[in-house]
Design an enzyme around this catalytic site. Structure first.
Site, short mmCIF file in Angstrom:
data_model
loop_
_atom_site.label_atom_id
_atom_site.label_comp_id
_atom_site.label_asym_id
_atom_site.label_seq_id
_atom_site.Cartn_x
_atom_site.Cartn_y
_atom_site.Cartn_z
CG HIS A 1 -6.20 0.06 -3.08
ND1 HIS A 1 -4.90 0.40 -2.85
CD2 HIS A 1 -6.24 -1.31 -3.16
CE1 HIS A 1 -4.17 -0.70 -2.78
NE2 HIS A 1 -4.95 -1.76 -2.97
CB CYS B 1 -3.90 -1.80 0.50
SG CYS B 1 -2.89 -3.13 -0.17
CD GLU C 1 1.35 -6.07 3.06
OE1 GLU C 1 2.51 -6.50 2.92
OE2 GLU C 1 0.32 -6.63 2.65
#
Ligand code: ZN
Lengths: 390, 133, 347
Positions: free
Chosen positions: C235, C113, C81
Site C-alpha cells: 500500500h 484503503c 471509502e
C-alpha cells in the site's frame, strides 16, 4: 357551393415585445386580442374558435389549460385550446385554424400566439426551458442546448460551403437594422459584425448576439373564410396555403446537418401545388432563432441557392432593399422572440407589408410572401404562403 | 428524470442498448418497440460496441440547468461503427485544438449531469478520444 | 488450473494537481514536502467522475483483458471509502454497466484503503469453493483531504479491477494472509465531510506494524523468504512508506519501485496497492513471483503471493497499461481543483 380555397386575415393585434414585467400572460393576451377585434370590427361573439399557440407556459408559469384561461379573461367563450409545437406553436396554431376554415367547419376564428418568458431570470433556466423542445432524454441529458445544436449546424455549414463567421454575424446586423425601423421591435439598436463576434460565447462558433433574447409578447390574428372576408375587408390578404414538414426531433437522427429537410419539403410542396417559383416570393419572414438558422432556412426554402445563404446575406440580397428581403420585421432576433407568439407576429408583418403600413421597412411591388417557423432544432417546420385575392 | 424513467433507460445509457430490426436489418438507438422503417415489431435488443467517430462538435460555454457549473464542455454528434448516430458529451480532451473531424472515439462511463445532493445520480455514456489528445 | 487473476484493468482520471501548486495555496515549502512524501502530483477526477464511474471504466478494461463474457461474472465487490451513496451499492451500477446482471451477487465493502483487497479475498474464496466460476473485485477511491491538511497533498483518485477465476489465469494465487487489529490511526465519522487522522501515529503502530506482520505471516504460511519475490506492491499512502517497509524487511528497493504509482497519481486509497500490483503485472514475465500487501487504517493488512503464468503473454495485447493512464495528464490550478472536488459551497 364551391370548395373553399383561401382564408383571409381580417384583423391583427400585437403587443410590443420585450420585458413586460407589469403584465400577466392574460393581460398581454388581451392587449393583442382586443386590438385584433377592434381592427377587424368583428364582434367577439362571432369568434367560433380560439387557437392559442404557446410553447412553455407550463415551464415558465406552471400554467396549462391555457385556452380556457385566456377565454376566461378575454370573454371569448368559444371553444379554445393550446397548441404546442415548441417554437413553432404559433405557426402550427395558425395553420390549424386555417385548415379548420377550409374544411368549412368554421367561418371566423381567432389565433393567438403568446409567451411570457421573463418569469425566468437565470440563463441556465432559460436554456433548460428552451431545451424542452429537444429530445430531452437523448439530447438535453447529453448536454445539448439550442445553442449547441445550432452551433453544430453552423460549423458544418462553414465547412461544407465555406460560409464565414462574418456572414453568419451579418444576419444579426441586418435584422437589427430592420428591427430599428419597427416600432414594436424589442431591439432598436444597431450592431456590427465585430460586436456580434465579440459578444459572450454561447457554443463555438456562436455568441450571445447570434441568439434570440428572452421576451414577453402576444400577437393575434382573426381569420375568415374567403366568402366571409369581403364583408370586413374589400381587399383582403389571404393565406393561400400552409404546409408542415417533418424531420426527426434530434439533430443526430437527421441525414444532413446543413439543411432543414422539413422546411424544404414544405416549401417544395407549396411551389408545386401553386405552380409558382421562388421568383414569385417578394419577401419572407423566417425562423432566425439563431443567426445560422436564417442562412439554412433561406436555402431550404429555395429562396437562395443551397450553400449560398451566407454569401447572399453578405451581398445584401436579403436586406430590405435586396432582391429578396428577409425578416423585414427584424425577425425573432430584433423584433423579439416570445416563442409561441413568433409565428403570429410573422403573419402580422406579412399583413402589414401587403397593406402598405410597414412604414420605413415597406417592401414594394409585393406578389407573394412567405413565413417560416420551426420547433426545436428544426424537427417541426411550417411554411405559409400569402397573397392577395385575384 | 423520474426514478422509473432513469431505471428503464439504464440499459441504453449504461450499455448502449439499442434495437435491431430482424425484418429490414435497421439499427436503432435507443431501444425501440417498433421499427419506424418497416413497421415490424420483430426487433431484438443489441448492445452497440461503443466505438465510432466524431461527426461534429462544439464547445458549450452557456449550459442549461445541471450543466451550468461544468462549462465549458464539449457536445458532439457521434457515429457508431454500426452506423447509428447519437449525441454525447466529448470528455478527456486535454487540448481542444487537437480535436479533428472523423476522430475515432469510444464510449466511457460518467455522471451525465450534476445532481442534487439528495436525488439519484444519473450515470451514462460520454465519448472520449481513442487516442489521447 | 489453479485459481488466479484472469484479467485486470485500472482507470486513473487525467487531471493532475502538483504538490507545488497545493503548497503555493497554503504557503508551504513544496520542495521539502515533495521530498518528504515522495509525491510530485496527484490525480484529480473530472467533475463528472466518481467512484462508480472509475470502477466501471476499470472493470471494462479488466473484462477486455480477460476476454471473458460479463454474464459469467457471478460476484462483484467494490471496495471504497468514497462510495457515491451512503445507501445504495456502487457494485450494482458496475454490474449493470458491464452487463453482468442479474444472476450474480454484489456488495460494497469498506475498510479504509484495504477494502479492495478484502473483495479479492472474498472472490478467491468463492472461486476456490467452486461456488462461482468468475468474480470481480474492485478497489476505487476519489479521496478527499481537508483543505490545508497534510493529506491534501496525497489524496488522489483511481481504481483497479481484478477478475478472478481458474480458467486461464495470468497469475495464480499461492496464498494469502491477513493481520488485523483495532488501531485508530485514521477515520471519518458518518456524515463528516473529511477524514481525521492521528498524524505520526499512522506510521509505526499502524502502517508498518500491519504491513510487516501480514507479510511475515504470509511468508511463514507459504514457507517463503522475501528473496523469493521478484516484484512487490505495498500500500502506498505516500511514496516514502512502501520504501521504508521494504527496508525493514530487507527487500531491495528496486523490487518495490516499479509499483510506486503514488509519485504521480497520489494515494488512490482502496486502489493504491492494487494499481501498484497492476503496474507490476504490466512489467512481469512468466515465472515471476509477486507480493501484494494492502493496508487499511483502522487497521489491517492483506498479503497475497502470486506466480505469473505464460498466459500473461497471450493477453498482453489486450491490456491497457497503467502507464498509459499515468502519462495522460492535464494540470489544474488550485481554484479549478477546488471546483472539481466540490469544495465550494454552491447551495
Ligand atoms: Zn424494420
Amino acid at each position: 357551393m364551391k370548395q373553399r380555397q383561401k382564408v383571409a386575415i381580417i384583423g391583427t393585434g400585437m403587443t410590443a415585445f420585450g420585458d413586460l414585467y407589469e403584465y400577466e400572460i392574460t393581460d398581454i393576451s388581451n392587449l393583442a386580442i382586443f386590438e385584433a377585434l377592434r381592427s377587424s370590427k368583428v364582434s367577439r361573439k362571432l369568434i367560433e374558435s380560439l387557437y392559442v399557440g404557446n410553447m412553455g407556459s407550463n415551464v415558465f408559469e406552471n400554467q396549462e389549460n391555457l385556452g380556457n384561461l385566456i377565454s376566461t379573461y378575454s370573454g371569448i367563450k368559444s371553444p379554445s385550446f393550446k397548441i404546442q409545437a415548441a417554437e413553432a406553436s404559433g405557426a402550427v396554431a395558425l395553420r390549424t385554424a386555417y385548415k379548420n376554415i377550409l374544411s368549412e367547419s368554421k367561418d371566423i376564428v381567432m389565433v393567438l400566439g403568446v409567451e411570457k418568458m421573463t418569469e425566468t431570470t437565470k440563463q441556465p433556466e432559460l436554456q433548460h426551458a428552451l431545451a424542452t423542445g429537444l429530445d430531452t432524454m437523448w439530447e438535453t441529458k447529453m448536454g445539448a442546448t439550442m445553442g449547441a445544436l445550432f452551433a453544430i449546424m453552423a460549423k458544418s455549414h462553414m465547412k461544407k460551403y465555406g460560409t464565414t463567421r462574418e456572414q453568419i454575424a451579418q444576419v444579426v446586423v441586418k435584422n437589427h437594422n430592420n428591427g430599428a425601423k419597427n416600432p414594436k421591435a424589442q431591439f432598436h439598436n444597431k450592431l456590427t459584425i465585430e460586436k456580434v463576434m465579440n459578444s459572450k460565447p454561447v457554443a463555438t462558433p456562436l455568441n450571445l448576439f447570434d441568439a434570440c433574447a428572452m421576451s414577453d409578447g402576444a400577437a393575434s390574428v382573426i381569420l375568415a373564410a374567403e366568402d366571409v372576408a369581403y364583408s370586413y375587408d374589400s381587399d383582403p390578404i389571404f393565406i393561400i396555403d400552409s404546409k408542415q414538414g417533418f424531420a426527426p426531433i434530434a439533430l443526430h437522427q437527421r441525414d444532413s446537418l446543413t439543411e432543414f429537410s422539413g422546411t424544404k419539403f414544405a416549401a417544395e410542396k407549396l411551389y408545386k401545388d401553386h405552380s409558382i417559383s421562388n421568383k414569385d416570393i417578394s419577401f419572407a419572414e423566417v425562423h432566425d432563432i439563431f443567426s445560422i438558422s436564417e442562412i439554412i432556412a433561406i436555402e431550404s426554402l429555395g429562396l437562395v441557392p443551397v450553400g449560398e445563404g451566407g454569401k447572399a446575406t453578405e451581398e445584401g440580397v436579403t436586406s430590405l432593399d435586396g432582391e429578396i428581403p428577409i425578416n423585414t420585421s427584424g425577425g425573432l432576433k430584433a423584433r423579439g422572440a416570445p416563442l409561441g407568439a413568433t409565428g403570429i407576429a410573422q403573419a402580422i408583418e406579412v399583413y402589414e407589408q401587403f397593406k402598405g403600413s410597414a412604414e420605413k421597412r415597406q417592401v414594394k411591388d409585393i406578389n407573394y410572401a412567405m413565413s417560416h417557423s420551426m420547433g426545436g432544432s428544426g424537427g417541426t417546420s411550417v411554411v405559409t404562403l400569402y397573397g392577395r385575392g385575384n | 428524470m423520474g426514478v422509473a424513467q432513469s431505471w428503464r433507460t439504464q440499459s441504453s445509457r449504461y450499455r448502449l442498448a439499442g434495437s435491431k430490426c430482424n425484418e429490414c436489418k435497421n439499427y436503432y438507438f435507443p431501444v425501440t418497440v417498433v421499427c419506424s422503417n418497416c413497421e415490424s415489431d420483430n426487433l431484438e435488443v443489441i448492445n452497440f460496441k461503443g466505438t465510432g467517430k466524431l461527426v461534429e462538435w462544439t464547445r458549450v460555454d452557456e449550459g442549461a440547468s445541471g450543466f451550468d457549473h461544468v462549462v465549458p464542455y464539449y457536445f458532439a454528434i457521434i457515429q457508431l461503427d454500426e452506423g447509428v448516430r447519437l449525441s454525447a458529451q466529448l470528455v478527456s480532451v486535454m487540448d481542444e485544438s487537437k480535436i479533428t473531424d472523423g476522430m475515432p472515439v469510444r464510449m466511457t462511463f460518467r455522471k451525465l449531469m450534476e445532481s442534487t445532493r439528495e436525488g439519484i445520480i444519473e450515470y451514462g455514456f460520454k465519448a472520449e478520444p481513442v487516442n489521447p489528445i | 488450473m489453479s485459481v488466479g487473476i484472469e484479467g485486470y484493468g485500472v482507470y486513473i482520471p487525467y487531471f493532475r494537481i502538483t504538490v507545488k501548486e497545493i503548497a503555493r495555496m497554503w504557503n508551504d515549502d513544496h520542495k521539502t514536502i515533495s521530498k518528504g512524501i515522495n509525491v510530485i502530483e496527484k490525480a484529480v477526477p473530472d467533475m463528472d467522475e466518481d467512484t462508480a464511474t472509475i470502477s466501471v471504466n476499470a472493470a471494462r478494461n479488466a473484462l477486455n483483458h480477460s476476454g471473458i463474457d460479463p454474464k459469467n461474472l457471478e460476484a462483484i465487490y467494490v471496495g471504497s471509502e468514497s462510495h457515491p451513496y451512503a445507501v445504495k451499492p456502487t457494485a450494482v451500477t458496475v454490474a449493470e454497466a458491464i452487463g453482468a446482471t442479474p444472476y450474480m451477487t454484489a456488495a460494497d465493502l469498506e475498510f479504509a484503503c484495504k477494502a479492495g483487497t478484502a473483495g479479492m479475498q472474498m472472490v478467491f474464496g468463492l472461486v476456490k469453493a467452486n461456488e462461482i466460476k468468475y468474480g470481480l473485485a474492485i478497489g476505487t477511491d476519489c479521496a478527499q483531504g481537508r483543505p490545508g491538511d497534510a493529506l491534501e497533498y496525497t489524496a488522489g483518485a483511481g481504481g483497479a479491477a481484478f477478475i478472478i477465476g481458474n480458467e486461464a489465469p495470468i497469475a495464480t494465487l499461492e496464498g494469502m494472509a491477513s493481520f488485523t487489529t483495532d488501531t485508530p490511526d485514521f477515520w471519518r465519522r458518518e456524515g463528516a465531510r473529511y477524514p481525521s487522522h492521528a498524524g505520526r501515529f499512522t506510521g509505526e503502530p499502524s502502517y508498518f506494524r500491519h504491513t510487516i506482520s501480514a507479510t511475515e505471516r504470509l511468508l511463514n504460511k507459504l514457507n517463503l523468504n522475501v528473496e523469493d519475490f521478484d516484484r512487490i506492491s505495498f500500500h502506498q499512502p505516500n511514496g516514502r512508506f512502501p520504501l521504508s517497509a521494504a527496508k525493514i524487511l530487507n527487500i531491495p528497493r528496486e523490487k518495490v519501485e516499479d509499483s510506486l504509482c503514488v509519485v504521480k497519481v497520489g494515494n488512490t486509497y482502496s486502489a493504491a496497492s492494487m494499481v501498484g500490483f497492476a503496474r507490476q503485472l504490466d512489467l512481469a514475465k512468466p515465472g515471476e513471483r509477486i507480493l501484494l500487501v494492502s493496508y487499511g487504517s483502522g487497521a489491517g493488512s492483506d498479503a497475497f503471493s502470486f506466480v505469473v503464468t505464460d498466459e500473461i503473454e497471450n493477453k498482453r495485447d489486450r491490456a491497457v497499461l497503467v502507464d498509459q493512464y499515468i502519462s495522460r495528464r492535464k494540470e489544474l490550478d488550485y481554484a479549478m481543483y477546488a471546483k472539481h472536488r466540490g469544495k465550494f459551497v454552491m447551495e
